[in-house]
Design a protein around this motif. Structure first.
Motif, PDB file in Angstrom:
ATOM      1  N   ALA A 226      -7.748   5.489  -7.204  1.00  0.00           N
ATOM      2  CA  ALA A 226      -6.735   5.980  -8.287  1.00  0.00           C
ATOM      3  C   ALA A 226      -5.578   4.854  -8.478  1.00  0.00           C
ATOM      4  O   ALA A 226      -5.255   4.522  -9.627  1.00  0.00           O
ATOM      5  N   MET A 227      -5.149   4.262  -7.320  1.00  0.00           N
ATOM      6  CA  MET A 227      -4.107   3.274  -7.342  1.00  0.00           C
ATOM      7  C   MET A 227      -4.498   1.973  -8.033  1.00  0.00           C
ATOM      8  O   MET A 227      -3.839   1.392  -9.015  1.00  0.00           O
ATOM      9  N   SER A 228      -5.983   1.674  -7.762  1.00  0.00           N
ATOM     10  CA  SER A 228      -6.343   0.610  -8.660  1.00  0.00           C
ATOM     11  C   SER A 228      -6.319   0.705  -9.967  1.00  0.00           C
ATOM     12  O   SER A 228      -6.277  -0.045 -10.791  1.00  0.00           O
TER      13      SER A 228
ATOM     14  N   ARG B 200       8.493   5.182 -11.325  1.00  0.00           N
ATOM     15  CA  ARG B 200       7.117   5.280 -11.822  1.00  0.00           C
ATOM     16  C   ARG B 200       6.626   3.958 -12.204  1.00  0.00           C
ATOM     17  O   ARG B 200       5.290   3.701 -11.774  1.00  0.00           O
ATOM     18  N   PHE B 201       7.109   3.404 -13.204  1.00  0.00           N
ATOM     19  CA  PHE B 201       6.778   1.983 -13.251  1.00  0.00           C
ATOM     20  C   PHE B 201       6.387   1.145 -12.074  1.00  0.00           C
ATOM     21  O   PHE B 201       5.501   0.382 -12.056  1.00  0.00           O
ATOM     22  N   ARG B 202       7.684   1.193 -11.269  1.00  0.00           N
ATOM     23  CA  ARG B 202       7.698   0.181 -10.119  1.00  0.00           C
ATOM     24  C   ARG B 202       6.464   0.717  -9.081  1.00  0.00           C
ATOM     25  O   ARG B 202       5.721  -0.178  -8.645  1.00  0.00           O
ATOM     26  N   MET B 203       6.221   1.999  -8.976  1.00  0.00           N
ATOM     27  CA  MET B 203       5.331   2.573  -8.230  1.00  0.00           C
ATOM     28  C   MET B 203       3.767   2.263  -8.554  1.00  0.00           C
ATOM     29  O   MET B 203       3.005   1.831  -7.874  1.00  0.00           O
ATOM     30  N   ARG B 204       3.835   2.215  -9.957  1.00  0.00           N
ATOM     31  CA  ARG B 204       2.372   2.029 -10.699  1.00  0.00           C
ATOM     32  C   ARG B 204       1.955   0.525 -10.243  1.00  0.00           C
ATOM     33  O   ARG B 204       0.969   0.025  -9.907  1.00  0.00           O
ATOM     34  N   GLN B 205       2.875  -0.537 -10.582  1.00  0.00           N
ATOM     35  CA  GLN B 205       2.774  -1.938 -10.198  1.00  0.00           C
ATOM     36  C   GLN B 205       2.393  -2.080  -8.858  1.00  0.00           C
ATOM     37  O   GLN B 205       1.582  -2.816  -8.574  1.00  0.00           O
ATOM     38  N   ALA B 206       3.271  -1.328  -7.703  1.00  0.00           N
ATOM     39  CA  ALA B 206       3.173  -1.809  -6.527  1.00  0.00           C
ATOM     40  C   ALA B 206       1.752  -0.889  -5.978  1.00  0.00           C
ATOM     41  O   ALA B 206       0.998  -1.605  -5.224  1.00  0.00           O
ATOM     42  N   ALA B 207       1.077   0.067  -6.564  1.00  0.00           N
ATOM     43  CA  ALA B 207      -0.092   0.645  -6.330  1.00  0.00           C
ATOM     44  C   ALA B 207      -1.357  -0.216  -6.645  1.00  0.00           C
ATOM     45  O   ALA B 207      -2.326  -0.349  -5.964  1.00  0.00           O
TER      46      ALA B 207
END
Length: 296
Positions: free
Chosen positions: A209-211, A258-265
């Protein structure tokens, strides 16, 4: 020949990791096959691994052959085979105690905490071969539906239901029973993935999911703590705080978060590509597993 024995063709992460490992060995020139009851092949994910009947594999097994397994329940039957026995450790349950105590069994591990666990139980030289994420999960900029959440309610259904009751405006998509490609499609368009199984060991679906660019909200699980960083690339919350953790992500002022978390994920998931796994396994095949190449 290397035979990887699996108990069935079910839709479990352990089965997929077995096929993944055989595919990697074949790509690196080591002959390996899946040995499954009745020769039944798993078809819910992509693999090029050959599958044979486990009964035939046992009947034709020789002293120079290698038997690999990951399900602890298979240990008692496979330890009677004449060749080398290898435990591919993907979980750290009490069931693996007798396996780790058997000095004749070579131990491979899928993740760092599994390596630490087996060392703590007396295995001095485990070989960490890792796991990887199928390329179909790689996020390539698909539009995200901010109020869509993917979940696997097979385990932790109560938490999924509690989240749905609290945030009825969200769209929830259960990925249980879907093929790998269908799961990847759902995750790429979802904003959040609910990882609610408190008995999970590594949690490959959360990493997939992170990918795919999802923000994972997970209960604490042993293996997941290897790649999940609360507040950085996802959220980790105990069951009592799980619903509120989801709610915090849904607040309008959390858009940037959310944007930063998504990029980090996505960046974290890049550490688990098939290319990286092949590189690690290649190094092991030129090191402690070099005899596998000589037997090829």
């Amino acid at each position: 020949m290397l035979y990887y024995f699996v108990p069935d063709a079910s839709m479990s992460g352990g089965i997929k990791v077995a096929y993944q490992f055989v595919d990697a060995l074949n790509a690196l020139g080591v002959p390996a096959v899946i040995a499954s009851p009745g020769g039944m092949a798993s078809t819910w994910f992509q693999s090029h691994a050959a599958v044979i009947d486990a009964t035939d594999a046992r009947r034709n097994f020789h002293t120079e052959d290698i038997a690999v397994f990951s399900f602890p329940q298979d240990y008692s039957a496979l330890r009677e085979l004449p060749g080398q026995l290898v435990f591919h450790c993907r979980e750290t349950s009490p069931l693996i105690g007798p396996i780790l105590a058997d000095s004749r069994v070579q131990v491979l591990t899928c993740w760092r905490r599994a390596t630490e666990h087996v060392r703590a139980h007396g295995v001095l030289d485990p070989i960490e071969v890792g796991v990887s994420i199928a390329p179909c999960f790689a996020y390539t900029g698909e539009p995200k539906f901010e109020y869509a959440a993917a979940c696997m309610p097979r385990q932790g259904a109560e938490l999924c239901e509690a989240v749905q009751r609290a945030y009825g405006f969200m769209r929830y998509i259960a990925i249980d029973g879907l093929s790998e490609s269908e799961v990847a499609r759902v995750m790429k368009y979802s904003s959040i993935f609910l990882a609610t199984d408190e008995e999970e060991w590594f949690g490959l679906p959360a990493l997939e999911a992170m990918s795919a660019g999802c923000i994972v909200v997970s209960v604490p699980v042993q293996g997941g703590m290897e790649y999940l960083e609360d507040g950085i690339n996802g959220r980790v919350a105990r069951s009592g705080d799980f619903v509120s953790a989801v709610g915090q992500l849904l607040q309008e002022q959390s858009d940037i978060l959310r944007f930063r978390m998504r990029q980090a994920a996505v960046a974290t998931a890049r550490g688990y590509t098939q290319e990286r796994m092949l590189q690690r396994l290649s190094e092991q095949l030129h090191g402690p597993l070099s005899h596998w190449r000589r037997n090829a």
